[in-house]
Motif scaffolding. Structure first.
Motif, PDB file in Angstrom:
ATOM      1  N   LEU A  70     -18.702 -30.806  -1.720  1.00 29.68           N
ATOM      2  CA  LEU A  70     -19.951 -30.865  -2.463  1.00 29.68           C
ATOM      3  C   LEU A  70     -19.602 -30.668  -3.931  1.00 29.68           C
ATOM      4  CD1 LEU A  70     -23.110 -30.884  -2.098  1.00 29.68           C
ATOM      5  CD2 LEU A  70     -22.965 -28.404  -2.246  1.00 29.68           C
TER       6      LEU A  70
ATOM      7  N   ILE B 132     -25.433 -30.270   5.568  1.00 24.75           N
ATOM      8  CA  ILE B 132     -24.014 -30.493   5.843  1.00 24.75           C
ATOM      9  C   ILE B 132     -23.880 -31.246   7.163  1.00 24.75           C
ATOM     10  CG2 ILE B 132     -21.784 -29.398   6.304  1.00 24.75           C
ATOM     11  CD1 ILE B 132     -22.702 -27.112   4.483  1.00 24.75           C
TER      12      ILE B 132
ATOM     13  N   ASN C 221     -25.679 -35.231  -1.103  1.00 24.19           N
ATOM     14  CA  ASN C 221     -26.544 -34.411  -0.258  1.00 24.19           C
ATOM     15  C   ASN C 221     -27.365 -35.359   0.597  1.00 24.19           C
ATOM     16  OD1 ASN C 221     -27.855 -32.274   0.865  1.00 24.19           O
ATOM     17  ND2 ASN C 221     -29.012 -31.722  -0.958  1.00 24.19           N
ATOM     18  N   PRO C 222     -27.025 -35.484   1.891  1.00 28.38           N
ATOM     19  CA  PRO C 222     -26.151 -34.644   2.698  1.00 28.38           C
ATOM     20  C   PRO C 222     -24.678 -34.784   2.331  1.00 28.38           C
ATOM     21  CG  PRO C 222     -27.175 -36.367   4.052  1.00 28.38           C
ATOM     22  CD  PRO C 222     -27.709 -36.507   2.673  1.00 28.38           C
ATOM     23  N   ALA C 223     -23.935 -33.717   2.629  1.00 28.76           N
ATOM     24  CA  ALA C 223     -22.509 -33.650   2.317  1.00 28.76           C
ATOM     25  C   ALA C 223     -21.714 -33.474   3.604  1.00 28.76           C
ATOM     26  CB  ALA C 223     -22.239 -32.486   1.370  1.00 28.76           C
TER      27      ALA C 223
ATOM     28  N   ILE D 138     -26.533 -31.784  -7.764  1.00 28.46           N
ATOM     29  CA  ILE D 138     -25.715 -31.474  -6.593  1.00 28.46           C
ATOM     30  C   ILE D 138     -25.561 -32.764  -5.798  1.00 28.46           C
ATOM     31  CG2 ILE D 138     -25.619 -30.139  -4.467  1.00 28.46           C
ATOM     32  CD1 ILE D 138     -27.498 -28.129  -6.013  1.00 28.46           C
ATOM     33  N   PHE D 139     -24.315 -33.136  -5.506  1.00 29.63           N
ATOM     34  CA  PHE D 139     -24.084 -34.396  -4.786  1.00 29.63           C
ATOM     35  C   PHE D 139     -22.780 -34.318  -4.027  1.00 29.63           C
ATOM     36  CE2 PHE D 139     -22.251 -34.682  -8.988  1.00 29.63           C
ATOM     37  CZ  PHE D 139     -21.048 -35.319  -8.795  1.00 29.63           C
TER      38      PHE D 139
ATOM     39  N   LYS E 206     -31.294 -26.588  -1.512  1.00 35.30           N
ATOM     40  CA  LYS E 206     -31.079 -26.775  -0.084  1.00 35.30           C
ATOM     41  C   LYS E 206     -30.082 -27.924   0.080  1.00 35.30           C
ATOM     42  CE  LYS E 206     -34.657 -28.016   2.319  1.00 35.30           C
ATOM     43  NZ  LYS E 206     -35.837 -28.095   3.202  1.00 35.30           N
ATOM     44  N   VAL E 207     -29.063 -27.703   0.916  1.00 33.81           N
ATOM     45  CA  VAL E 207     -27.999 -28.697   1.125  1.00 33.81           C
ATOM     46  C   VAL E 207     -27.870 -28.951   2.633  1.00 33.81           C
ATOM     47  CG1 VAL E 207     -25.532 -29.158   0.868  1.00 33.81           C
ATOM     48  CG2 VAL E 207     -26.751 -27.902  -0.917  1.00 33.81           C
TER      49      VAL E 207
END
Length: 87
Positions: free
Chosen positions: A15, A85, A9-11, A6-7, A82-83
């Motif tokens: 995403l 934002i 991150n942070p977004a 997942i990338f 966990k992301v």
């Protein structure tokens, strides 16, 4: 899912989710929840094929802060992350 990335991150506004799928999926869905567990985004991905699949998730409508990303393949949880934002 043998591997998921997942990338970024942070977004901020977008995403990306890359998943290596072992068994093709008939129905894939992404859900984002805020820290209280309230669903704030739901996106149907549709069918995923064997191999690497890349999905783009639009985050512009979501508030800043931590969120939980859940990906379900054929109604079974496959990825949870966990992301952060920062719009």
């Amino acid at each position: 899912v043998s591997q998921a990335t997942i990338f970024p991150n942070p977004a901020s506004d977008r995403l990306y989710l890359e998943m290596d799928i072992i068994d093709a999926s008939r129905n894939a869905q992404v859900t984002m929840m805020d820290v209280s567990g309230r669903t704030v985004l739901q996106q149907s991905i549709g069918r995923l094929i064997n191999g690497t699949n890349r999905v783009e998730i639009d985050l512009e409508s979501l508030e800043n802060g931590f969120h939980i990303l859940v990906v379900k393949l054929d109604d079974k949880s496959a990825v949870t992350a966990k992301v952060m934002i920062n719009n």
